[in-house]
Structures are given as C-alpha cells and as structure tokens.
Design an enzyme around this catalytic site. Sequence first.
Site, short mmCIF file in Angstrom:
data_model
loop_
_atom_site.label_atom_id
_atom_site.label_comp_id
_atom_site.label_asym_id
_atom_site.label_seq_id
_atom_site.Cartn_x
_atom_site.Cartn_y
_atom_site.Cartn_z
N LYS A 1 41.74 -15.25 16.98
CA LYS A 1 40.68 -14.46 17.61
C LYS A 1 39.36 -15.24 17.62
CE LYS A 1 42.97 -10.12 16.31
NZ LYS A 1 42.84 -8.82 15.59
N THR B 1 46.34 -5.63 8.18
CA THR B 1 45.28 -5.55 9.19
C THR B 1 43.89 -5.65 8.57
OG1 THR B 1 46.71 -4.14 10.52
CG2 THR B 1 44.37 -4.14 11.07
N ARG C 1 44.86 -13.63 6.58
CA ARG C 1 43.74 -12.69 6.49
C ARG C 1 43.26 -12.57 5.04
NH1 ARG C 1 46.69 -8.31 10.50
NH2 ARG C 1 45.78 -9.01 12.47
N ASN D 1 39.51 -10.08 12.04
CA ASN D 1 40.52 -10.47 11.06
C ASN D 1 41.34 -11.69 11.47
OD1 ASN D 1 41.94 -9.25 13.07
ND2 ASN D 1 42.85 -7.65 11.82
N GLU E 1 54.19 -9.34 25.13
CA GLU E 1 52.96 -10.11 24.93
C GLU E 1 53.11 -11.55 25.43
OE1 GLU E 1 52.13 -9.54 20.74
OE2 GLU E 1 51.69 -7.41 21.03
P1 IDP Z 1 47.43 -5.62 13.59
O1 IDP Z 1 46.53 -6.63 14.28
O2 IDP Z 1 47.54 -5.90 12.12
O3 IDP Z 1 48.75 -5.43 14.28
P2 IDP Z 1 46.65 -3.05 14.76
O4 IDP Z 1 46.67 -1.75 14.03
O5 IDP Z 1 47.68 -3.29 15.81
O6 IDP Z 1 46.65 -4.22 13.65
O7 IDP Z 1 45.19 -3.18 15.40
C1 IDP Z 1 44.91 -4.20 16.33
C2 IDP Z 1 43.57 -4.80 16.00
O8 IDP Z 1 42.55 -3.83 16.21
C3 IDP Z 1 43.39 -5.23 14.53
O9 IDP Z 1 43.93 -6.51 14.26
C4 IDP Z 1 41.89 -5.21 14.39
O10 IDP Z 1 41.28 -6.38 14.97
C5 IDP Z 1 41.52 -4.01 15.26
N1 IDP Z 1 41.43 -2.77 14.45
C6 IDP Z 1 42.46 -1.99 14.03
N2 IDP Z 1 42.03 -0.93 13.32
C7 IDP Z 1 40.68 -1.04 13.30
C8 IDP Z 1 39.64 -0.24 12.70
O11 IDP Z 1 39.87 0.78 12.07
N3 IDP Z 1 38.37 -0.70 12.89
C9 IDP Z 1 38.06 -1.82 13.59
N4 IDP Z 1 39.01 -2.59 14.17
C10 IDP Z 1 40.30 -2.21 14.02
#
Ligand code: IDP
Length: 133
Positions: free
Chosen positions: A10, A92, A103, A113, A127
Amino acid sequence: MSEQTLVFIKPDGVKRGLVGEVISRFERKGLVLNECRHMMMTSELSDAHYAEHIERPFYPGLKEFILSGPIVVMVLEGERAISVVRTMIGSTDSAEAAPGTIRGDLSLSKGENIIHASDSPESAKREIANFFG
Ligand code: IDP
Ligand code: MG
C-alpha cells in the site's frame, strides 16, 4: 498444490521504502514473483477491489489512503500461497498483529497496514483478473 495470490504494498509501505523488505520476505519463504508492477490505484479499481467494503464507514478514508500514492502490486506463486501469505502478513490491525508478521513488525495502524493479500481462492482469482487482466 501450487496457488497464485494477489498482493500489493500500500502507499504507506511504498512511501516508507519497505518494498524490498516485503518482497524479500516472500522470496526467502520460497514464493515466486510471477508479476510485479508499480502503479497508481484508480478510483474504479479501488471500488472493484474493495467491493465487499464499499458500504462500510471506513471505506471513504481507506479509498483516499489507497489513492494517495503509488502501490506495488504483484502475483506470488507457491505451495498453498494464499494461506501462507495471509499468515505472513498478520492480522488486519497492525497493533494486534503478531511479531514476525509484516504488519506486526512494520506498522502500528489498522488502516495504514502496509499490505493487501487475497484471503481465498475466489478472491485471488477475482483480484488477479482486476489488476492483470
Ligand atoms: P485485510 O486487509 O486484513 O483483509 P479487511 O477487513 O479485508 O482486512 O479490510 C481491508 C482493509 O481496509 C484493511 O487492510 C485496512 O486497510 C482497511 N480497514 C479495515 N477495517 C478498518 C477499520 O476499522 N478502520 C480503518 N481501516 C480499516
Ligand atoms: Mg480483506
């Protein structure tokens, strides 16, 4: 069984100069870099990639962040690559991610992250098609 997974570093990871560190971890693990491209995410690509999150309250902030600078997107291949890479990236929320994970070692943030990785064979297929056609 050999699998392919879609990963991108990212904008925070690229800005912080962590591209080599991240790719190096995957190479040392034995995963093969099949594709790799430095690019800007577009609005359309972000909406397609994060389709499952588009209605979530955090999505506008996530989209702004993900469009804020270049990403490095890649396809990694290897034995059980999808779950292996998910384990290597960690939870996450980087503050809770285990030490030894990308991370867990390199970030403190839930939003910024460092890295994305596909979470299932279906997401990987979708994807990879989104980014590499
Ligand atoms: P992942 O990347 O571990 O699969 P996902 O739940 O699919 O996590 O969420 C996608 C992305 O959205 C995360 O990597 C993070 O950058 C962002 N994200 C997820 N939940 C939150 C939150 O509660 N606050 C801010 N950003 C979030
Ligand atoms: Mg996800």
